[in-house]
Write an enzyme that holds these catalytic residues in place. Structure first.
Site, PDB file in Angstrom:
ATOM      1  N   GLU A  89       0.823  -1.053  -0.110  1.00 34.05           N
ATOM      2  CA  GLU A  89       0.052   0.008   0.093  1.00 34.05           C
ATOM      3  C   GLU A  89       0.839   1.256   0.114  1.00 34.05           C
ATOM      4  O   GLU A  89       1.849   1.400   0.579  1.00 34.05           O
ATOM      5  CB  GLU A  89      -0.742   0.034   1.328  1.00 34.05           C
ATOM      6  CG  GLU A  89      -2.070  -0.824   1.254  1.00 34.05           C
ATOM      7  CD  GLU A  89      -2.935  -1.029   2.700  1.00 34.05           C
ATOM      8  OE1 GLU A  89      -2.960   0.178   3.031  1.00 34.05           O
ATOM      9  OE2 GLU A  89      -3.388  -2.101   2.911  1.00 34.05           O
ATOM     10  N   CYS A 323      -3.063   0.898   8.421  1.00 31.86           N
ATOM     11  CA  CYS A 323      -1.995   0.294   7.487  1.00 31.86           C
ATOM     12  C   CYS A 323      -2.212  -1.468   7.190  1.00 31.86           C
ATOM     13  O   CYS A 323      -2.288  -2.072   8.353  1.00 31.86           O
ATOM     14  CB  CYS A 323      -0.551   0.626   8.542  1.00 31.86           C
ATOM     15  SG  CYS A 323       0.749  -0.189   7.619  1.00 31.86           S
TER      16      CYS A 323
END
Length: 347
Positions: A89, A323
């Site tokens: 990501e 996250c």
């Protein structure tokens, strides 16, 4: 791929330092290899020119956009596919910022983090880290890079420092706009001051209690919060950049008056900023974020007692904002058994 491997390949093709810089700058800044004084065809060695199309395609393949998820706050969470098909990501932040990943998975095992649930799958090469910036620059300008995505940068130190060096030179990003984020590791405090490009530093504190920190960050180096702040203060004074302390606010865990008083004892008078970040709740984990009013009150309390504090929201909170959450959801969907399509009956 590492930046060092890339430069070795360029040298094998006859590149001198000036040629290397031209190629690297064009890649990282997504700019032309021509400049006002000299076209690339009149400057680069023939062997290098002939190899450039294949090399450019290889660099483009280091990080490809698999999906983009805009947030209501103007940020965007990116699912980035690497050359081996794995995904990490990145997050486009407001004011031309970008958050990048440094590892596939993470070995620290923070109990409140989705990334740590998988453990460490592999390190990202320095070129893969930089490639996230190059990809993001195809979407928006990037003038600040924070190494706060998936992974613990201190556990991939050589690759992260190599990426920081390139971004702070050929990449055209100011040194204080490169932010190295870590749970704390003695190697970081030894090596960062010796670097040509000295990044700003963010330290994940999360609690002022050593025993609770060991529970929340079970595989992080066992550095007591007071010692961590002392190490951070030394780096802050040597670089002239304040330390950013990260504190994920978790209801009933680290949001007590005693913890706030502990922050005041540790940080008052220090060259520091405390970032209070309300936790992003996920169904898989039992932790919860405190209410907005309670979080605002905590930041105000720190201000009143001499600690510069900001209440921050995770960028893209409405699109799997914590996250590793976006990647975890996509991996889960990819593993789901696919139902065969029904064959329409023949007449």
């Amino acid at each position: 791929m590492r930046i060092d491997d890339l430069t070795q390949r360029l040298r094998a093709l006859g590149a001198k330092p000036a040629h290397e810089q031209r190629v690297l700058r064009a890649w990282v800044q997504r700019s032309s290899m021509d400049n006002r004084r000299q076209a690339a065809k009149d400057f680069l060695p023939l062997a290098l020119r002939e190899a450039l199309p294949a090399l450019t395609a290889e660099l483009e393949g280091l990080a490809r956009l698999r999906s983009q998820h805009p947030g209501e706050d103007g940020s965007a969470r990116l699912l980035v596919e690497l050359a081996d098909g794995q995904t990490v990501e990145s997050v486009l932040l407001l004011r031309d910022g970008l958050c990048v990943s440094t590892q596939l998975g993470c070995a620290v095992g923070c109990v409140f983090c989705m990334t740590g649930r998988e453990g460490l799958l592999r390190q990202l090469g320095s070129a893969e880290i930089v490639a996230q910036v190059v990809l993001a620059r195809s979407l928006r300008p990037v003038k600040k890079v924070v190494f706060m995505g998936m992974g613990e940068p201190a556990h991939n130190l050589d690759n992260v420092l190599e990426a920081i060096d390139l971004l702070g030179t050929a990449g055209g990003i100011g040194h204080k706009n490169l932010v190295f984020s870590t749970v704390g590791d003695y190697r970081v405090f030894e090596r960062l001051p010796r670097q040509r490009v000295k990044p700003a530093l963010a330290l994940s504190l999360h609690t002022t209690r050593a025993d609770l920190r060991a529970q929340l960050l079970p595989r992080a180096p066992q550095i007591a919060p007071q010692e961590l702040v002392e190490l951070g203060e030394r780096y802050a004074r040597s670089t002239g950049y304040p330390i950013q302390y990260q504190w994920t606010l978790i209801e009933g865990v680290n949001d007590s008056p005693e913890e706030m008083d502990g922050i005041v004892r540790l940080l008052r008078g220090k060259y520091a900023l405390m970032n209070l970040i309300p936790y992003n709740s996920v169904p898989e984990l039992e932790f919860r974020r405190p209410g907005r009013e309670a979080a605002v009150a905590l930041a105000a309390y720190l201000h009143r007692h001499g600690v510069l504090a900001k209440l921050r929201q995770s960028a893209g909170q409405d699109v799997e904002g914590g996250c590793g959450q976006l990647r975890a959801r996509v991996v889960k969907m990819d593993r789901r058994p696919r139902t065969a399509r029904a064959t329409p009956p023949t007449a």
